[in-house]
Design an enzyme around this catalytic site. Sequence first.
Site, PDB file in Angstrom:
ATOM      1  N   ARG A 196      -3.761 -10.075   4.608  1.00 56.52           N
ATOM      2  CA  ARG A 196      -4.125 -10.111   3.164  1.00 56.52           C
ATOM      3  C   ARG A 196      -2.882  -9.432   2.274  1.00 56.52           C
ATOM      4  O   ARG A 196      -2.551  -8.528   2.313  1.00 56.52           O
ATOM      5  CB  ARG A 196      -5.384  -9.508   2.437  1.00 56.52           C
ATOM      6  CG  ARG A 196      -5.715  -9.563   1.148  1.00 56.52           C
ATOM      7  CD  ARG A 196      -7.096  -8.751   1.094  1.00 56.52           C
ATOM      8  NE  ARG A 196      -7.332  -8.773  -0.467  1.00 56.52           N
ATOM      9  CZ  ARG A 196      -7.120  -8.146  -1.510  1.00 56.52           C
ATOM     10  NH1 ARG A 196      -6.069  -7.041  -1.208  1.00 56.52           N
ATOM     11  NH2 ARG A 196      -7.547  -8.459  -2.708  1.00 56.52           N
ATOM     12  N   LYS A 199       1.012  -1.066   0.100  1.00 55.13           N
ATOM     13  CA  LYS A 199       0.045  -0.099   0.225  1.00 55.13           C
ATOM     14  C   LYS A 199       0.922   1.234   0.003  1.00 55.13           C
ATOM     15  O   LYS A 199       2.010   1.312   0.313  1.00 55.13           O
ATOM     16  CB  LYS A 199      -0.835   0.007   1.163  1.00 55.13           C
ATOM     17  CG  LYS A 199      -2.157  -1.107   1.274  1.00 55.13           C
ATOM     18  CD  LYS A 199      -3.068  -0.791   0.009  1.00 55.13           C
ATOM     19  CE  LYS A 199      -4.296  -1.665  -0.034  1.00 55.13           C
ATOM     20  NZ  LYS A 199      -5.301  -2.129   1.214  1.00 55.13           N
TER      21      LYS A 199
END
Length: 270
Positions: A245, A204
């Site tokens: 995840r 991210k």
Amino acid sequence: MGILNVTPDSFSDGGDWLDPGRAVEHGLALVARGADIVDVGGESTRPGARRVPVEEELARVLPVVRGLARRGVLVSVDSMRAEVAEAAVDEGARIVNDVSGGRADDRMAKTVARAGVPFVVMHWRGQSREMDELAGYGDVVAEVVAEVGRQLDAVVSAGVDPSRVIVDPGLGFAKGRRDDWALLAAPDAWAALGRPLLVGPSRKRFLGELLADPATGEPRPARERDDATTAVAVLAAAQGAWAVRVHEVRATADAVRVEAALRSARPARA
């Protein structure tokens, strides 16, 4: 939870697994590397992404879900559309992971309730094309937890078994870098919801910004953020996350097992 994006435009692996056969093989490889769940998604949710027609999402997702389920893989379908979720469950998916937490499609919660499968409810304020404009908070932890709580109430009211709901803080979705770190640093606030927590830090932006080149200020490229992803994942596991995840499974799975072994070796508290 291993990520399997069957999209041409996901932020770090778009186009890698568009071919269904290659996608199934990659999903099997993720399991071999330690994934307990393979999360199959056919629509990019990167910042600025535009939605694809439902027919296209179905064509991308269903052959891969079918192929993995037939090989005994525990498959999660990553979709905001009730039609896609229902079709994927019919093909063998056993979890629905909706980044909108049931808000993008008002049929989703009832669809999941009928299917009787676990439902991941992520914090969400709007579609990818506008989410960066929605990242305004006074107290990000209090506001995000409260908003997820309202989403949780809504899906339960629609018939979803509360014991089957998993919550996700939605790192990077309508969040700035400081927001993501604040949410990760607040395990007690998430525990107050009384539901398992899925954390999705993989590659991210907040990690790219943390690891930015000191000379140029350029964020670390997405594919070079896996070590930092593993660090966040193991810290989340230590704080009690139900699952993490990630794109690259092996290092994270190994690190989480190390954390679990250390935790189990500690003397029991009196």
